[in-house]
Design a protein around this motif. Sequence first.
Motif, short mmCIF file in Angstrom:
data_model
loop_
_atom_site.label_atom_id
_atom_site.label_comp_id
_atom_site.label_asym_id
_atom_site.label_seq_id
_atom_site.Cartn_x
_atom_site.Cartn_y
_atom_site.Cartn_z
N MET A 1 -28.18 3.30 22.57
CA MET A 1 -27.29 4.38 22.98
C MET A 1 -25.93 4.17 22.31
N SER A 2 -25.46 5.22 21.69
CA SER A 2 -24.14 5.16 21.07
C SER A 2 -23.07 5.33 22.13
N LYS A 3 -22.03 4.51 22.05
CA LYS A 3 -20.92 4.64 22.99
C LYS A 3 -19.81 5.49 22.39
N THR A 17 -6.31 6.26 28.31
CA THR A 17 -6.83 4.93 28.58
C THR A 17 -8.12 5.08 29.37
N PHE A 18 -9.22 4.57 28.81
CA PHE A 18 -10.52 4.70 29.47
C PHE A 18 -11.43 3.57 29.06
N THR A 19 -12.45 3.33 29.86
CA THR A 19 -13.50 2.38 29.50
C THR A 19 -14.83 3.12 29.55
N VAL A 20 -15.80 2.62 28.81
CA VAL A 20 -17.11 3.25 28.71
C VAL A 20 -18.13 2.41 29.47
N HIS A 21 -18.97 3.08 30.26
CA HIS A 21 -19.97 2.41 31.09
C HIS A 21 -21.31 3.10 30.92
N THR A 22 -22.36 2.29 30.80
CA THR A 22 -23.70 2.84 30.68
C THR A 22 -24.49 2.53 31.95
N TYR A 23 -25.50 3.34 32.20
CA TYR A 23 -26.39 3.12 33.34
C TYR A 23 -27.75 3.70 32.98
N ASP A 24 -28.75 3.34 33.77
CA ASP A 24 -30.11 3.86 33.54
C ASP A 24 -30.21 5.26 34.12
N ASP A 30 -32.94 14.06 41.88
CA ASP A 30 -32.60 15.36 42.48
C ASP A 30 -31.16 15.74 42.17
N ARG A 31 -30.27 14.77 42.27
CA ARG A 31 -28.85 15.02 42.03
C ARG A 31 -28.35 13.95 41.07
N ILE A 32 -28.15 14.34 39.83
CA ILE A 32 -27.82 13.42 38.75
C ILE A 32 -26.53 12.65 39.03
N GLY A 33 -25.51 13.32 39.55
CA GLY A 33 -24.24 12.65 39.84
C GLY A 33 -24.39 11.55 40.87
N LEU A 34 -25.18 11.81 41.92
CA LEU A 34 -25.39 10.80 42.95
C LEU A 34 -26.20 9.64 42.41
N GLN A 35 -27.15 9.93 41.53
CA GLN A 35 -27.94 8.86 40.91
C GLN A 35 -27.04 7.99 40.04
N ALA A 36 -26.11 8.62 39.32
CA ALA A 36 -25.17 7.88 38.48
C ALA A 36 -24.28 6.99 39.34
N ALA A 37 -23.79 7.51 40.46
CA ALA A 37 -22.94 6.73 41.36
C ALA A 37 -23.68 5.50 41.86
N GLU A 38 -24.91 5.70 42.27
CA GLU A 38 -25.71 4.57 42.77
C GLU A 38 -25.94 3.54 41.67
N ILE A 128 -16.48 10.00 34.76
CA ILE A 128 -16.87 11.33 34.30
C ILE A 128 -17.83 11.15 33.13
N ASN A 129 -18.80 12.05 33.02
CA ASN A 129 -19.78 11.94 31.95
C ASN A 129 -19.09 11.79 30.59
N GLY A 130 -19.61 10.87 29.80
CA GLY A 130 -19.03 10.56 28.49
C GLY A 130 -19.70 11.26 27.32
N GLY A 131 -20.54 12.27 27.60
CA GLY A 131 -21.10 13.05 26.50
C GLY A 131 -22.55 12.80 26.18
N GLN A 132 -23.20 11.95 26.99
CA GLN A 132 -24.64 11.81 26.85
C GLN A 132 -25.19 11.24 28.15
N ARG A 133 -26.47 11.43 28.34
CA ARG A 133 -27.12 10.96 29.56
C ARG A 133 -27.01 9.44 29.63
N GLY A 134 -26.58 8.94 30.80
CA GLY A 134 -26.47 7.49 30.99
C GLY A 134 -25.16 6.90 30.50
#
Length: 157
Positions: A1-3, A17-24, A30-38, A128-134
């Motif tokens: 995955m490209s950051k 000023t920001f940092t980049v974080h990846t997740y699965d 059902d709710r993508i935002g809640l899945q990202a938070a978890e 906030i979403n960084g422009g790609q899934r995960g």
Amino acid sequence: MSKTTRATLALAKAGATFTVHTYDYDPGADRIGLQAAEALGEMPRRVLKTLMAEVDGKPVCVVLPSDREVSMKKLAAAFGGKSANMMKPGDAERLTGYHVGGISPFGQKRAVPTVIETAALAEDHVFINGGQRGLQVRLAPKDAQQVLKAVAEPVAA
């Protein structure tokens, strides 16, 4: 995955000023935002979702906590309109240049008026979403508002 995405490039160009974080990313969630938070181990109110909508037929972007729903009535009022509705996924993808699940308010193909939920501004940081899934970017909500030139309004139901 490209950051490095159009979103991260737009933030860097704006001097944010920001940092980049990846997740699965779970495409079946059902709710993508809640899945990202978890997946990030963050409170849902700090992981903001990006929604594309239309107010009186004109495209707008809505950024609000992943555990909240947008009120169409409040959204229309935020932009001085009469009615609001969610944009169809295909239309949102064509307008932003991002895929659903990876739509970021930053670096969209076409800039549109943006609103950020006022409750999000009370947090010391948000994701906030960084422009790609995960991919998420972590930054101060006021920095996000400034980069997006977003109005702050209570648009959550």
